[in-house]
Design an enzyme around this catalytic site. Sequence first.
Site, mmCIF file in Angstrom:
data_model
loop_
_atom_site.group_PDB
_atom_site.id
_atom_site.type_symbol
_atom_site.label_atom_id
_atom_site.label_comp_id
_atom_site.label_asym_id
_atom_site.label_seq_id
_atom_site.Cartn_x
_atom_site.Cartn_y
_atom_site.Cartn_z
ATOM 1 N N LYS A 15 0.857 -1.197 0.000
ATOM 2 C CA LYS A 15 0.000 0.000 0.000
ATOM 3 C C LYS A 15 0.902 1.260 0.000
ATOM 4 C CE LYS A 15 -3.620 -2.771 2.028
ATOM 5 N NZ LYS A 15 -4.808 -2.866 2.831
ATOM 6 N N HIS A 98 -8.612 -2.892 -6.124
ATOM 7 C CA HIS A 98 -8.563 -3.028 -4.659
ATOM 8 C C HIS A 98 -9.702 -2.194 -4.059
ATOM 9 C CE1 HIS A 98 -7.226 -2.886 -0.533
ATOM 10 N NE2 HIS A 98 -6.401 -3.886 -0.806
ATOM 11 N N GLU A 100 -9.788 -0.311 -1.631
ATOM 12 C CA GLU A 100 -9.386 1.054 -1.267
ATOM 13 C C GLU A 100 -9.437 1.965 -2.488
ATOM 14 O OE1 GLU A 100 -5.709 -0.082 0.572
ATOM 15 O OE2 GLU A 100 -6.822 -0.987 2.229
HETATM 16 P P1 13P Z 1 -4.380 -6.415 5.609
HETATM 17 O O1 13P Z 1 -3.603 -7.692 5.474
HETATM 18 O O2 13P Z 1 -3.626 -5.325 6.262
HETATM 19 O O3 13P Z 1 -5.735 -6.675 6.211
HETATM 20 O O4 13P Z 1 -4.657 -5.879 4.114
HETATM 21 C C1 13P Z 1 -5.187 -6.760 3.176
HETATM 22 C C2 13P Z 1 -5.169 -6.082 1.857
HETATM 23 O O5 13P Z 1 -5.875 -5.136 1.625
HETATM 24 C C3 13P Z 1 -4.223 -6.605 0.852
HETATM 25 O O6 13P Z 1 -4.484 -6.081 -0.403
#
Ligand code: 13P
Length: 260
Positions: A15, A98, A100
């Site tokens: 990220k 994703h 997000e």
């Molecule tokens: P986490 O492992 O921090 O929950 O994030 C998962 C994710 O969004 C991977 O793309």
Amino acid sequence: MGAGLRRKLIVGNWKMNGSRQTVRELLGVIGARSKALGCEVAICPPFVYLDLCDVVLSATGIKLGAQDLSEHANGARTGDVSAAMLTDFRCRYVLLGHSERRASHGECDEAVARKALQAITAGLSPIVCVGETWEERQSDSTHDVLSRQIRVVADVLARSGQLMALTVAYEPVWAIGSGVTATADVAQDAHAFIRRCLAGYSASIAQSVRILYGGSMKPENAAALLAMPDIDGGLIGGASLNAQQFLSIADVATALEAVQ
Ligand code: 13P
């Protein structure tokens, strides 16, 4: 083809985290262990660290991926990065859709499908993320959401004869970064449903497409999740920023590869 013929894939999604120094430190530890890993491993750093990662990872078996790409090939697209630019840095994978990005950049299923086609045309393997929110799960619409997200992408790829290039990541939105993981049974149910959706296009392709689980995957829960018949790997967020945790998950996948 059964689960045993789908090689486990562990992907780190960093990220928007890291610095040149932490990238070097993290990859130094992960790279040193790479030869001992029997599963496939990829890292998806922020765009600006792709070059550094490419240099550091070149002597390891660890693959490189990006977190997004433009649906356009080139031109006046300020701030965007094309598929060809990613292959220039030897990226093999790209995360698309994703949650997000869907939430904060308004990415719709159709845009994700166009990006997937751009990726494949350039020689990248798209990892298309799908998953329901907590409200959608509570209102019993998980399968409706997943089938819509899969159908829009699969329609486009199947029309171009490219469905076999797809990797899917099932990431329930409520499990991302929350510390709450889907139980292995809940995740398996969603993964099996996604595979049935893909079988509507081609039974043999559905058996070969890898479906990763993402959402608070940690060393403590990885074994139960990765042992499920339709869970072919993990897309790891937070735990991929810790070399020991990420390697522990890759070790679990390696052990499962050895018994399959
Ligand atoms: P986490 O492992 O921090 O929950 O994030 C998962 C994710 O969004 C991977 O793309």
